[in-house]
Design an enzyme around this catalytic site. Sequence first.
Site, PDB file in Angstrom:
ATOM      1  N   ASP A  68      -0.409 -46.323  42.713  1.00 38.48           N
ATOM      2  CA  ASP A  68      -0.885 -45.009  42.276  1.00 38.48           C
ATOM      3  C   ASP A  68      -0.035 -43.905  42.899  1.00 38.48           C
ATOM      4  O   ASP A  68       0.603 -44.099  43.930  1.00 38.48           O
ATOM      5  CB  ASP A  68      -2.370 -44.815  42.579  1.00 38.48           C
ATOM      6  N   ASP A  70      -0.248 -40.238  44.288  1.00 39.73           N
ATOM      7  CA  ASP A  70      -1.095 -39.127  44.714  1.00 39.73           C
ATOM      8  C   ASP A  70      -0.260 -37.863  44.861  1.00 39.73           C
ATOM      9  O   ASP A  70       0.890 -37.908  45.314  1.00 39.73           O
ATOM     10  CB  ASP A  70      -1.768 -39.450  46.055  1.00 39.73           C
ATOM     11  N   ASP A 146      -2.564 -40.792  58.638  1.00 39.12           N
ATOM     12  CA  ASP A 146      -2.614 -41.793  59.703  1.00 39.12           C
ATOM     13  C   ASP A 146      -1.245 -42.130  60.300  1.00 39.12           C
ATOM     14  O   ASP A 146      -0.988 -41.862  61.470  1.00 39.12           O
ATOM     15  CB  ASP A 146      -3.384 -43.051  59.252  1.00 39.12           C
TER      16      ASP A 146
HETATM   17  P1  ATP Z   1      -1.768 -48.567  49.670  1.00 39.25           P
HETATM   18  O1  ATP Z   1      -0.408 -48.927  49.230  1.00 39.25           O
HETATM   19  O2  ATP Z   1      -2.496 -49.707  50.206  1.00 39.25           O
HETATM   20  O3  ATP Z   1      -2.554 -47.762  48.663  1.00 39.25           O
HETATM   21  P2  ATP Z   1      -1.761 -46.061  51.039  1.00 39.25           P
HETATM   22  O4  ATP Z   1      -1.067 -45.614  52.286  1.00 39.25           O
HETATM   23  O5  ATP Z   1      -1.398 -45.389  49.785  1.00 39.25           O
HETATM   24  O6  ATP Z   1      -1.544 -47.629  50.938  1.00 39.25           O
HETATM   25  P3  ATP Z   1      -4.411 -45.138  50.529  1.00 39.25           P
HETATM   26  O7  ATP Z   1      -5.709 -45.663  51.029  1.00 39.25           O
HETATM   27  O8  ATP Z   1      -4.128 -45.115  49.096  1.00 39.25           O
HETATM   28  O9  ATP Z   1      -3.309 -45.968  51.298  1.00 39.25           O
HETATM   29  O10 ATP Z   1      -4.279 -43.684  51.147  1.00 39.25           O
HETATM   30  C1  ATP Z   1      -3.374 -42.701  50.661  1.00 39.25           C
HETATM   31  C2  ATP Z   1      -2.884 -41.825  51.810  1.00 39.25           C
HETATM   32  O11 ATP Z   1      -3.988 -41.144  52.428  1.00 39.25           O
HETATM   33  C3  ATP Z   1      -2.222 -42.592  52.951  1.00 39.25           C
HETATM   34  O12 ATP Z   1      -0.868 -42.833  52.693  1.00 39.25           O
HETATM   35  C4  ATP Z   1      -2.428 -41.646  54.115  1.00 39.25           C
HETATM   36  O13 ATP Z   1      -1.493 -40.614  54.091  1.00 39.25           O
HETATM   37  C5  ATP Z   1      -3.804 -41.058  53.831  1.00 39.25           C
HETATM   38  N1  ATP Z   1      -4.884 -41.841  54.487  1.00 39.25           N
HETATM   39  C6  ATP Z   1      -5.569 -42.869  53.957  1.00 39.25           C
HETATM   40  N2  ATP Z   1      -6.493 -43.340  54.805  1.00 39.25           N
HETATM   41  C7  ATP Z   1      -6.401 -42.591  55.916  1.00 39.25           C
HETATM   42  C8  ATP Z   1      -7.096 -42.579  57.163  1.00 39.25           C
HETATM   43  N3  ATP Z   1      -8.050 -43.461  57.419  1.00 39.25           N
HETATM   44  N4  ATP Z   1      -6.728 -41.649  58.075  1.00 39.25           N
HETATM   45  C9  ATP Z   1      -5.759 -40.743  57.791  1.00 39.25           C
HETATM   46  N5  ATP Z   1      -5.079 -40.725  56.654  1.00 39.25           N
HETATM   47  C10 ATP Z   1      -5.379 -41.612  55.716  1.00 39.25           C
HETATM   48 MG    MG Z   2      -2.422 -45.670  47.847  1.00 39.34          MG
END
Ligand code: ATP
Ligand code: MG
Length: 464
Positions: A68, A70, A146
């Site tokens: 996805d 964002d 994070d």
């Molecule tokens: P994935 O590929 O698994 O989706 P992702 O990093 O995109 O990994 P998401 O859960 O989609 O994970 O989260 C999108 C973004 O939101 C992350 O890249 C991070 O910047 C932020 N984020 C997500 N969870 C947290 C958290 N618990 N604390 C701080 N920032 C977070």
């Molecule tokens: Mg993601």
Amino acid sequence: MTQAVPTSNPPAVPVHLRIVPREQHSISRKNISAASLRVLYRLNEAGFAAHLVGGAVRDLLLGGRPKDFDIATNATPEDVKRLFRNCRLIGRRFRLAHVVFGNEIVEVATFRGSSDDGSGDRHVVDGRIVRDNVYGSIEEDAVRRDFTVNALYYDIADFSVRDYVGGYEDLARRELRLIGDPVQRYREDPVRMLRAVRLAAKLDFSIAPEARAPFDELGELLLQAPPARLFDESLKLFLAGSGLKSFHALDSSGLLADVFPLTARALAFRGGGAFRAMIERGLAGTDARIAEGKSVTPAFLFAILLWGPLRAQVDREIAKGVDATLAWQRVSQQVMTEQTRHVAIPRRFGVMMHEIWLLQPRFELRQKKRVFRLLAHPRFRAAYDFLLLRADESPELAQLGEWWTQAQTAGHDALAAQLGTLVPTQADAADAEAVADITDAPKKRPRRRRRRPDASAGASPTAE
Ligand code: ATP
Ligand code: MG
């Protein structure tokens, strides 16, 4: 969960902007979804900042295909709604805009202030929802994320990558580093520890030593994490294509014990033996199915993860003289109840797990009628796949799996003829009595539990 957080914090972490121009990085618009490009351009034309952010930027820089995209912007959700007819606003505490293109949804978030911990769990002061000053600058938005590699912004205005916290270098070093003080960041949101393990496994990254160090001390904070969130996180860990690697990482990090304590305890017992082999085989199979685009169910996964403790406890009960039927039913309830204190397993998956488990002893019974009944059971396929995974438990079980494999292809008449001559062993006969009604009882109605004085004679319904 409802700790007050000052709403006008300056970024807690020093930020230093580094701009990586288009010609120095590998992100090409060809790899960005058409829908999110349209949103980025439209925002930009209307005079707003428009960036891809988070996992999408990270994965694009690594040459991967993000699932996805964002978008982060300084436009408010209301601004976004004005710009897109196909937009709906979601979320109560923190409003997000969803721009819908057919079956693709592009999520657009306004830069968040540093009062937000990113967990989606805060923003409450004295039980009140705090809305003011929630929006922030891009710098604040970066530091509340994070890991440094998750805080990179791809700017549609000049196609550069903007890095405020050193994420670009960490990405090149393939290292996950928390933004700010690791202990503080884990205390704010313990699920970040699981995210570290999961992302390290998925991306083949290392976890920076200072981000890894607090696990032993802070891991138990996960015991208080919301079970629904841990369910979501478990799916991402085990059912997103890197399940086996995630399992190894979780096991060696010690965090398995904080999320799946029964599983961790069973694995600690003499190294886990057959149970460990079963989990590994199960997860390797799941990863392969996902790679082939096939469906996977959380029920099967959780049934595997809890099989070791379930099996051991059933054996103990039966050894104590508890009726086998009763032991299977009671222990599977207990195991489920204990696990759902940590990870909320939705009911429909729980029901399926019970079926998979309670069908296992029935594979031992090979009288003609029972064999045909089991073959016709709606949950036969899942239970049979599960049986095959248990092959390491004993050579007899491997043979049993083999037998059921052949039973399915033998054809009705041949199988009936074979079973007609198969003399039930003594154990078969005893098991038949003890176990046959486990899964035949009508669903949804409470089952009558028969206690027989000679229940112990049935012993274990499986042949180990
Ligand atoms: P994935 O590929 O698994 O989706 P992702 O990093 O995109 O990994 P998401 O859960 O989609 O994970 O989260 C999108 C973004 O939101 C992350 O890249 C991070 O910047 C932020 N984020 C997500 N969870 C947290 C958290 N618990 N604390 C701080 N920032 C977070
Ligand atoms: Mg993601």
